[in-house]
Design an enzyme around this catalytic site. Structure first.
Site, mmCIF file in Angstrom:
data_model
loop_
_atom_site.group_PDB
_atom_site.id
_atom_site.type_symbol
_atom_site.label_atom_id
_atom_site.label_comp_id
_atom_site.label_asym_id
_atom_site.label_seq_id
_atom_site.Cartn_x
_atom_site.Cartn_y
_atom_site.Cartn_z
ATOM 1 N N THR A 122 -96.537 -3.904 -3.770
ATOM 2 C CA THR A 122 -94.916 -3.945 -3.697
ATOM 3 C C THR A 122 -94.511 -2.673 -3.205
ATOM 4 O O THR A 122 -93.198 -2.496 -2.650
ATOM 5 C CB THR A 122 -94.599 -4.204 -4.999
ATOM 6 O OG1 THR A 122 -94.767 -3.291 -5.953
ATOM 7 C CG2 THR A 122 -94.755 -5.674 -5.548
ATOM 8 N N GLU A 123 -95.238 -1.637 -2.580
ATOM 9 C CA GLU A 123 -94.609 -0.297 -2.376
ATOM 10 C C GLU A 123 -93.787 -0.465 -1.127
ATOM 11 O O GLU A 123 -92.824 0.132 -1.438
ATOM 12 C CB GLU A 123 -95.852 0.689 -2.050
ATOM 13 C CG GLU A 123 -96.645 1.386 -3.184
ATOM 14 C CD GLU A 123 -97.987 0.258 -3.453
ATOM 15 O OE1 GLU A 123 -98.835 0.752 -4.396
ATOM 16 O OE2 GLU A 123 -97.891 -0.983 -3.093
#
Length: 263
Positions: free
Chosen positions: A139-140
């Site tokens: 999800t960075e």
């Protein structure tokens, strides 16, 4: 400075050790102290002769949501922040390398969401047993940063095409999809997760320890020469991404519970 922590628990049941990420109120988010403790726990279980396999799991209903966002936030000194972010990325890289080099079977028991750096921990394990409630994703980019360290390992485990899709879209996938593409090797009912992981660890313990150790050395030697530099390059990219305005906005938006407004 890395502050001490007591958020990693270790227990031994017969030939199987269990390492528990124990910050359930924070999604078992990794602090720098936790990463150091996790490496220490792995090292201690390496030396414990009666332990022939190790389970890695999370407390509560989450495996690990990745790095602690409070630690990722910048301070008042940009140069100090850059040095800290670089050190943190290198520490996470060193943790994954320690997992890959660990001479005993390492089994991930994924009890819930495994995202960002937590998904990377899954990739550092040899076998993955997942609850039907587990998810997986990097999800960075939704926080303005890059999964630089785990990205090359994802490509190694699942192939370049799967890695590109998951990394670029920042999609979190369900357990069934993670199982279909080979990231989760086996799915079990949530209440049977640790028991199945223990069963697999006990099965591993019936093999000759030296043969298993040599097998794991072979597996890492086969990939280490290529993967090692890739992880190092990924750590540099990850640290660089944290210096951007996008990362600053992404972390602030997450902390404030709002949608980010990208620069």
């Amino acid at each position: 400075m890395i502050m001490p922590s007591d958020a990693v628990d270790v227990r031994v049941d017969g030939p199987v050790g269990t390492v528990l990420l124990n910050r359930p109120d924070y999604g078992n988010a990794l602090t720098r102290a936790m990463m150091a403790e996790l490496r220490q726990a792995i090292g201690d279980l390496h030396l414990e002769k009666r332990v022939r396999a190790v389970i890695l799991t999370g407390a509560g209903d989450t495996f690990c949501v990745g790095r602690d966002l409070a630690e990722l936030a910048g301070g008042d000194d940009p140069l100090a922040d850059m040095a800290r972010w670089g050190a943190e990325a290198e520490e996470y890289r060193d943790l994954l390398v320690a997992m890959l080099e660990f001479p005993k079977p390492l089994i991930a028991a994924v009890n819930g969401p495994a995202t960002a750096g937590g998904a990377g921990l899954v990739l550092g394990c040899d076998a993955v047993i997942a609850s039907d409630q587990a998810t997986f994703g990097f999800t960075e980019p939704k926080r303005g940063s890059v999964a630089g360290v785990a990205g090359p390992l994802l490509a190694h485990r699942a192939g370049a095409g799967v890695a590109a899709r998951l990394l670029v879209t920042a999609t979190t996938i369900a357990a069934a999809e993670a199982h279909r593409i080979g990231l989760y090797h086996e799915l079990v009912a949530h209440n049977l997760l640790w028991a199945r992981a223990f069963e697999l660890g006990s099965e591993c313990a019936t093999a000759a320890p030296q043969a298993v150790m040599l097998t794991k050395r072979l597996l890492y030697d086969t990939i280490g020469e290529v993967l090692g530099p890739q992880l190092t390059s990924g750590a540099a990219v990850s640290a660089t991404s944290r210096t951007t305005d996008s990362a600053k906005e992404g972390i602030a938006a997450e902390a404030e519970g709002r949608a980010p407004e990208w620069p």
